[in-house]
Design an enzyme around this catalytic site. Structure first.
Site, PDB file in Angstrom:
ATOM      1  N   LYS A  44       0.837  -1.209   0.000  1.00 13.20           N
ATOM      2  CA  LYS A  44       0.000   0.000   0.000  1.00 13.20           C
ATOM      3  C   LYS A  44       0.871   1.259   0.000  1.00 13.20           C
ATOM      4  CE  LYS A  44      -3.006   2.568   3.178  1.00 13.20           C
ATOM      5  NZ  LYS A  44      -4.162   2.860   2.323  1.00 13.20           N
ATOM      6  N   HIS A 734     -14.185   5.865  -6.260  1.00 17.50           N
ATOM      7  CA  HIS A 734     -12.971   5.060  -6.146  1.00 17.50           C
ATOM      8  C   HIS A 734     -12.014   5.310  -7.301  1.00 17.50           C
ATOM      9  CE1 HIS A 734     -15.476   2.938  -3.216  1.00 17.50           C
ATOM     10  NE2 HIS A 734     -14.334   2.594  -2.660  1.00 17.50           N
TER      11      HIS A 734
END
Length: 800
Positions: A44, A734
């Site tokens: 991430k 998103h």
């Protein structure tokens, strides 16, 4: 014809003159997948730094290479040190997208992206194309995203048409295997199987109505064959093909699925230029399809034996030529396996295999599904109670269980009921909670008729047609996260924390008023996660420090652990909601997470039926809803984005699930007055199949993801059968792109034609927590502008 990527990296990792490895058995212990984000969310952090331009691609590649090296070393340390014992399940974003890109399945609308990637650093170009499809670009929306079977992992939906040119365009999977040889014994490459890939795909825009992605099965299999040949040349002894679609009801009959298995796995197995094949079937049982799968020629077959039953002797017909991989360790929960029970099931499986003519000692022990659904390791947790820790196992601990069970020496035992050893520490059973749940009647889940509620709410709220709102959260800026972290560490006192949150709430309220939204939210700055926040304020839950699980791409969550009876010791959201309402005359929504979603996004106790646990959560939320109403909050939103997610994969099990899930929501929301408006929100699942259940929730207004799927839900809505308010999302939050006002207006006109202006609400697809303020403000301005234009349509006389 579809514009395709130029062949990239096809020669990398290919060992010149290599021959197919000699046949070998799979190791006795082998999971079918492992977390790929890193114990410290290294993936991430690397991705988000690269996307933000804080690191270049060379540094990004170095960081992800180091993560893979550390993962392989850890798996070897845990006992998976033999060749092919460890699965190579790493992905930069999503395993389905990886398979699609390997085959050149790229929608036409990304032609400009592909045309721009042919020069310079090829590895960078490969990654940038992958991220463009996953996240979208300024010009193009990303691939649709939806839930992976009945989990909270989201996959990207491939788009394929009859003219899509299928050819091998990436051998990243070969590169990763070759890389693993440098790190030790070599891993087992993992690839989504051809049948599952096409069953999860959708027809590309413009494809004939009669086209089904499965029409391209033969073409897809041909490219898989080429990719398998490359892996054989590189020296891979085994390749894992994941076929979870076999565990769910499909649009094909069982006979058609059996035929498709032979056309796909059977044809691949018939080739000589390939590694040995392990076909996995996670997420449930495959029943009578097993003999067909055993007959395909694959050398090994994996079975999920936690959600699926042990196969009968008759179903094991053909096992004499196949190695079984027994998924006896549950890969989706964090509860420790009762190894004596697992040993008993393994012994019984061996007996049945022997009776069917197979070799009992050839069975490998595995997980039911990939361990990507659980955190990395318990070793990082310092705040969980010793009693609870003694019942838990994360990914590393589950691998230890696999290795232990495979090594033998566990005395088989029997289990009577959900658990042979019930948990008995404080909080597991609370008599007052159980007595309250037992006293619930059907009257507790009913409200007056919607028509009466709608009129009372019109009078009380005075909202215009096409009222505008957001889903709940606003961007979480660094100052807000820092204040929460400081408060948690004790370096910011309660008064300072409350002041910081109130300042952010005031900012969000002022912004919404300036933008012109009709129904406001307080922005949820106090919430780290929409489930964890409630878990921290309800009894019966525990939260972790480092229990991160990938939801999609770089998005990670820390699922809470629901171990005991659930109840609310004090109000949770009332203070924040009433403060926000004091700042504006416009209605502010109270914001709660629904009982089904709290269950779906937590690791839930396995010692009682899910429906019983859902009822307890519903009653705790009922107390919060009625307290919000008493404090003057006239609109309460109870989000249920996971309603579709938990739907069982087999239709025969749907009725029971929908009964308790709908009942728990109604239990939470039916204690309010007629004029109090109940909203719910659902997102990122194929909700078309549960429209009836959505209606049965009996919410006054339902907002639902629609923009990313380009309005597909509208096709399932019958205005006569779904009479209440609905807000199909008009902005895909998103993706970083900002939709134009004209784009939103066109979506609204289409939606208005289906549901009518009196029931249509206008909102984004989901909460705005992950977005930045600049794009949020721009998108919401466009949203309000579009609404004004569409409202004006109705004011223009016909024929004017």
């Amino acid at each position: 014809m579809t514009t395709q990527p130029t062949p990239r990296s096809v020669a990398r990792g290919t060992a010149a003159g290599a021959v197919r490895p000699a046949p070998s058995a799979l190791p006795a212990a082998t999971p079918v997948g492992y977390p790929r984000i890193g114990p410290g969310r290294e993936l991430k952090k690397a991705e988000e730094a690269y996307w933000a331009g804080r690191i270049d691609h060379a540094e990004f590649a170095r960081r992800t290479r180091e993560l893979r090296r550390a993962t392989r070393a850890r798996l070897a340390e845990l006992g998976l040190d033999a060749a092919a014992a460890a699965p190579e399940s790493f992905s930069l974003y999503d395993q389905v997208l990886d398979a699609a890109l390997a085959l050149g399945i790229v929608p036409d609308r990304f032609a400009s992206v592909l045309a721009a990637d042919g020069a310079g650093d090829q590895a960078k170009a490969d990654d940038d194309v992958l991220f463009a499809l996953a996240r979208g670009t300024v010009e193009q929306s990303p691939l649709e995203m939806t839930k992976w079977f009945d989990t909270n992992y989201h996959y990207l939906v491939p788009e394929i048409g009859p003219g899509t040119e299928l050819r091998l365009t990436s051998t990243r999977i070969v590169d990763l295997f070759t890389e693993s040889l440098e790190d030790g014994a070599g891993t087992r490459p993992v690839l989504v199987g051809p049948l599952t890939l096409l069953l999860l795909a959708k027809a590309q825009d413009g494809a004939p109505e009669s086209f089904d992605p499965l029409d391209r099965l033969d073409d897809v299999v041909a490219v898989y064959a080429e990719l398998l040949a490359r892996l054989a040349e590189a020296g891979a002894p085994w390749v894992q093909l994941d076929e979870p679609a076999l565990t769910a009801d499909q649009r094909l009959s069982q006979a058609e699925l059996a035929e498709a298995l032979q056309r796909s796995i059977g044809r691949l197995a018939a080739r000589a230029d390939r590694p040995q094949l392990l076909v996995t079937t996670p997420y449930g049982g495959i029943g009578d399809l097993l003999p067909t799968l055993l007959a395909t020629g694959a050398e090994a077959v994996h079975l999920d034996l936690t959600r699926g039953e042990l196969p009968t002797v008759a179903q094991l017909d053909g096992v004499d030529t196949v190695q079984l991989v027994a998924g006896l360790i549950e890969g989706r929960s964090v509860w420790r396996t009762e190894l004596p029970t697992a040993a008993a099931r393994l012994a019984e499986l061996r007996r049945r295999v022997t009776e069917a003519g197979g070799a009992a000692d050839a069975i490998s022990v595995s997980t039911s599904v990939s361990l990507q659904h659980v955190p990395h390791t318990l070793e990082l947790e310092t705040s969980l109670s010793a009693e609870l820790v003694a019942t838990l196992a994360f990914a590393d601990e589950k691998i230890i269980e696999i290795v232990t069970l495979a090594a033998g020496g566990i005395e088989p035992g029997a289990v009577d009921g959900p658990r042979s050893v019930p948990r008995a520490f404080d909080g597991v059973q609370v008599p007052s909670v159980r007595e309250r749940a037992a006293a619930v009647t059907s009257a507790d889940t009913e409200r007056v008729a919607y028509e009466e509620r709608a009129e009372a709410q019109r009078q009380a709220l005075g909202l215009p047609d096409l009222p505008t709102t957001t889903i709940g959260s606003f961007p979480q800026v660094g100052e807000v996260r820092a204040a929460r972290a400081a408060h948690r560490k004790g370096t910011l006192d309660d008064a300072g924390y409350e002041q910081a949150m109130k300042e952010e709430i005031a900012r969000v309220i002022t912004l919404q008023e300036e933008l012109g939204l009709d129904v406001l939210v307080h922005g949820e700055p106090e919430r780290n996660d929409m489930v964890q926040y409630f878990a921290e304020n309800l009894e019966g839950f525990a939260t972790t420090e480092h229990g991160w699980v990938q939801s999609y791409g770089s998005r990670c969550t820390r699922p809470s652990i629901l171990f005991g009876d659930v109840h609310r010791p004090a109000p949770i959201t009332v203070g924040w909601a009433t403060y926000a309402q004091s700042l504006t005359p416009r209605p502010v929504k109270g914001m709660l997470t629904g009982p089904v979603t709290i269950l779906a996004w937590s690791f839930v106790r396995d010692d009682q039926p899910l429906g019983d646990t859902a009822a307890q959560v519903g009653l705790a939320l009922r107390d919060e809803v009625t307290d919000l109403e008493a404090a003057g909050i006239s609109i309460v939103q109870v989000d249920e984005p996971a309603l579709r997610e938990l739907l069982p994969l087999r239709e025969v099990q749907h009725a029971d699930y929908l009964d308790w899930s709908v009942r728990s929501f109604r239990l939470a929301t039916s204690g309010v007055d007629t004029a109090t408006q109940i909203h719910t929100h659902l997102c990122y699942s194929e909700f078309n199949v549960v429209v009836g259940a959505i209606d049965a929730l009996n919410a006054d207004v339902t907002s639902i993801e629609s923009a990313r799927s380009r309005g597909e839900i509208l096709e399932a809505i019958d205005p006569g059968a779904f009479p209440r308010g609905i807000g199909p999302g008009v902005w895909d939050i998103h993706s970083p792109r900002v939709p134009a006002a004209e784009e939103i207006a066109e979506q609204l006109r289409r939606a208005r034609a289906v549901v009518g202006p009196e029931r249509l609400w206008v909102n984004p697809d989901c909460g705005l927590k992950t977005r930045g303020y600049s794009e949020t403000e721009a998108s919401l301005r466009h949203l309000v502008q579009a609404v004004r234009e569409v409202r004006a349509d109705a004011e223009v006389p016909a024929g004017a």
